[in-house]
Design a protein around this motif. Structure first.
Motif, PDB file in Angstrom:
ATOM      1  N   ARG A  74       0.951  -1.104  -0.021  1.00  0.00           N
ATOM      2  CA  ARG A  74      -0.164   0.028   0.008  1.00  0.00           C
ATOM      3  C   ARG A  74       0.969   1.395   0.014  1.00  0.00           C
ATOM      4  N   ILE A  75       0.716   2.192  -0.997  1.00  0.00           N
ATOM      5  CA  ILE A  75       1.673   3.546  -1.019  1.00  0.00           C
ATOM      6  C   ILE A  75       0.548   4.644  -0.816  1.00  0.00           C
ATOM      7  N   ALA A  76       1.052   5.566  -0.025  1.00  0.00           N
ATOM      8  CA  ALA A  76       0.582   6.960   0.331  1.00  0.00           C
ATOM      9  C   ALA A  76       1.709   7.777   0.138  1.00  0.00           C
ATOM     10  N   ARG A  77       1.694   8.744  -0.723  1.00  0.00           N
ATOM     11  CA  ARG A  77       2.886   9.681  -0.856  1.00  0.00           C
ATOM     12  C   ARG A  77       1.945  11.041  -1.381  1.00  0.00           C
ATOM     13  N   VAL A  78       2.999  12.055  -0.616  1.00  0.00           N
ATOM     14  CA  VAL A  78       2.607  13.548  -1.441  1.00  0.00           C
ATOM     15  C   VAL A  78       4.098  13.816  -2.153  1.00  0.00           C
ATOM     16  N   GLY A  79       3.685  14.551  -2.993  1.00  0.00           N
ATOM     17  CA  GLY A  79       4.919  14.863  -3.967  1.00  0.00           C
ATOM     18  C   GLY A  79       4.749  16.200  -4.611  1.00  0.00           C
ATOM     19  N   THR A  80       5.852  16.423  -4.928  1.00  0.00           N
ATOM     20  CA  THR A  80       5.799  17.929  -5.918  1.00  0.00           C
ATOM     21  C   THR A  80       6.736  17.394  -7.105  1.00  0.00           C
ATOM     22  N   GLU A  81       6.439  18.312  -8.199  1.00  0.00           N
ATOM     23  CA  GLU A  81       7.048  17.986  -9.359  1.00  0.00           C
ATOM     24  C   GLU A  81       7.115  19.386 -10.424  1.00  0.00           C
ATOM     25  N   MET A  82       8.185  19.552 -10.994  1.00  0.00           N
ATOM     26  CA  MET A  82       8.445  20.430 -11.577  1.00  0.00           C
ATOM     27  C   MET A  82       9.075  20.167 -13.153  1.00  0.00           C
ATOM     28  N   MET A  83       8.309  20.591 -14.075  1.00  0.00           N
ATOM     29  CA  MET A  83       8.739  20.187 -15.555  1.00  0.00           C
ATOM     30  C   MET A  83       8.995  21.687 -16.010  1.00  0.00           C
ATOM     31  N   ILE A  84      10.105  21.511 -16.900  1.00  0.00           N
ATOM     32  CA  ILE A  84      10.257  22.703 -17.757  1.00  0.00           C
ATOM     33  C   ILE A  84      10.451  22.382 -19.324  1.00  0.00           C
ATOM     34  N   GLN A  85       9.600  22.997 -20.238  1.00  0.00           N
ATOM     35  CA  GLN A  85       9.455  22.666 -21.483  1.00  0.00           C
ATOM     36  C   GLN A  85      10.002  23.682 -22.386  1.00  0.00           C
ATOM     37  N   ARG A  86      10.647  23.365 -23.375  1.00  0.00           N
ATOM     38  CA  ARG A  86      11.524  24.401 -24.488  1.00  0.00           C
ATOM     39  C   ARG A  86      10.469  24.161 -25.901  1.00  0.00           C
ATOM     40  N   ARG A  87      10.143  24.885 -26.630  1.00  0.00           N
ATOM     41  CA  ARG A  87       9.454  25.156 -27.764  1.00  0.00           C
ATOM     42  C   ARG A  87      10.602  25.178 -28.841  1.00  0.00           C
ATOM     43  N   ALA A  88      10.454  24.313 -29.790  1.00  0.00           N
ATOM     44  CA  ALA A  88      11.690  24.113 -31.054  1.00  0.00           C
ATOM     45  C   ALA A  88      10.380  24.327 -32.222  1.00  0.00           C
ATOM     46  N   GLY A  89      10.251  25.475 -32.745  1.00  0.00           N
ATOM     47  CA  GLY A  89       9.277  25.294 -33.808  1.00  0.00           C
ATOM     48  C   GLY A  89       7.997  25.252 -33.274  1.00  0.00           C
ATOM     49  N   SER A  90       6.985  24.360 -33.719  1.00  0.00           N
ATOM     50  CA  SER A  90       5.805  24.169 -33.200  1.00  0.00           C
ATOM     51  C   SER A  90       5.545  23.035 -32.052  1.00  0.00           C
ATOM     52  N   THR A  91       6.942  22.642 -31.907  1.00  0.00           N
ATOM     53  CA  THR A  91       6.876  21.365 -30.771  1.00  0.00           C
ATOM     54  C   THR A  91       7.298  21.646 -29.493  1.00  0.00           C
ATOM     55  N   TRP A  92       6.680  21.242 -28.336  1.00  0.00           N
ATOM     56  CA  TRP A  92       7.176  21.587 -26.978  1.00  0.00           C
ATOM     57  C   TRP A  92       7.983  20.184 -26.637  1.00  0.00           C
ATOM     58  N   ARG A  93       9.044  20.194 -25.928  1.00  0.00           N
ATOM     59  CA  ARG A  93       9.779  19.110 -25.306  1.00  0.00           C
ATOM     60  C   ARG A  93      10.038  19.542 -24.063  1.00  0.00           C
ATOM     61  N   ILE A  94      10.111  18.290 -23.105  1.00  0.00           N
ATOM     62  CA  ILE A  94      10.400  18.426 -21.720  1.00  0.00           C
ATOM     63  C   ILE A  94      11.796  18.573 -21.647  1.00  0.00           C
ATOM     64  N   VAL A  95      12.755  19.337 -21.052  1.00  0.00           N
ATOM     65  CA  VAL A  95      14.058  19.451 -20.883  1.00  0.00           C
ATOM     66  C   VAL A  95      14.408  19.243 -19.683  1.00  0.00           C
ATOM     67  N   HIS A  96      13.592  19.315 -18.637  1.00  0.00           N
ATOM     68  CA  HIS A  96      13.837  18.919 -17.174  1.00  0.00           C
ATOM     69  C   HIS A  96      12.843  18.663 -16.188  1.00  0.00           C
ATOM     70  N   ILE A  97      12.731  17.505 -15.435  1.00  0.00           N
ATOM     71  CA  ILE A  97      11.905  17.069 -14.599  1.00  0.00           C
ATOM     72  C   ILE A  97      12.528  16.849 -13.161  1.00  0.00           C
ATOM     73  N   HIS A  98      11.822  17.547 -12.327  1.00  0.00           N
ATOM     74  CA  HIS A  98      12.243  17.152 -10.821  1.00  0.00           C
ATOM     75  C   HIS A  98      11.147  16.784 -10.049  1.00  0.00           C
ATOM     76  N   TRP A  99      11.285  15.509  -9.616  1.00  0.00           N
ATOM     77  CA  TRP A  99      10.266  14.831  -8.729  1.00  0.00           C
ATOM     78  C   TRP A  99      10.711  14.591  -7.456  1.00  0.00           C
ATOM     79  N   SER A 100       9.904  14.874  -6.309  1.00  0.00           N
ATOM     80  CA  SER A 100      10.224  14.757  -5.009  1.00  0.00           C
ATOM     81  C   SER A 100       8.990  14.397  -4.190  1.00  0.00           C
ATOM     82  N   ALA A 101       8.948  13.214  -3.298  1.00  0.00           N
ATOM     83  CA  ALA A 101       7.787  12.650  -2.597  1.00  0.00           C
ATOM     84  C   ALA A 101       8.395  12.427  -1.434  1.00  0.00           C
TER      85      ALA A 101
END
Length: 112
Positions: A74-101
């Motif tokens: 059984r799992i119960a977690r609280v967490g935070t998440e940060m994602m940074i995305q960069r656009r190249a033309g019409s496409t967005w890509r995730i360049v950084h993820i930081h997860w903490s729980a």
């Protein structure tokens, strides 16, 4: 999982539980399968998000609570998440993820 990996930039930097994976290929070959299985097993509530865009960059910060059963536990977690995305033309890509729980904090009312 291919569709998840397609959201990542080739040079994405992923921080999770004190570790780091440098690049989409490294993450996809190590933690992505387990992260996907964990996410599939959990119920996730996201009460808060924030994140403005500035030109070709955007960041999104979230607070979440995840509950469920994973690998018989059984799992119960609280967490935070940060994602940074960069656009190249019409496409967005995730360049950084930081997860903490962490385990949810016990409050005096929780003991009743």
């Amino acid at each position: 999982m291919t569709s998840v990996a397609s959201l990542l930039a080739e040079d994405a930097l992923i921080y999770e539980s004190g570790g780091v994976e440098r690049g989409k290929a490294e993450y996809a070959s190590h933690h992505l399968p387990a992260d996907a299985a964990f996410a599939k097993a959990m119920r996730r509530a996201v009460p808060r998000t924030a994140g403005p865009a500035d030109g070709d960059m955007v960041w999104v910060a979230s607070e979440a609570r995840s509950t469920g059963t994973y690998k018989g536990r059984r799992i119960a977690r609280v967490g935070t998440e940060m994602m940074i995305q960069r656009r190249a033309g019409s496409t967005w890509r995730i360049v950084h993820i930081h997860w903490s729980a962490a385990a949810p904090k016990k409050t005096p009312d929780a003991a009743k």
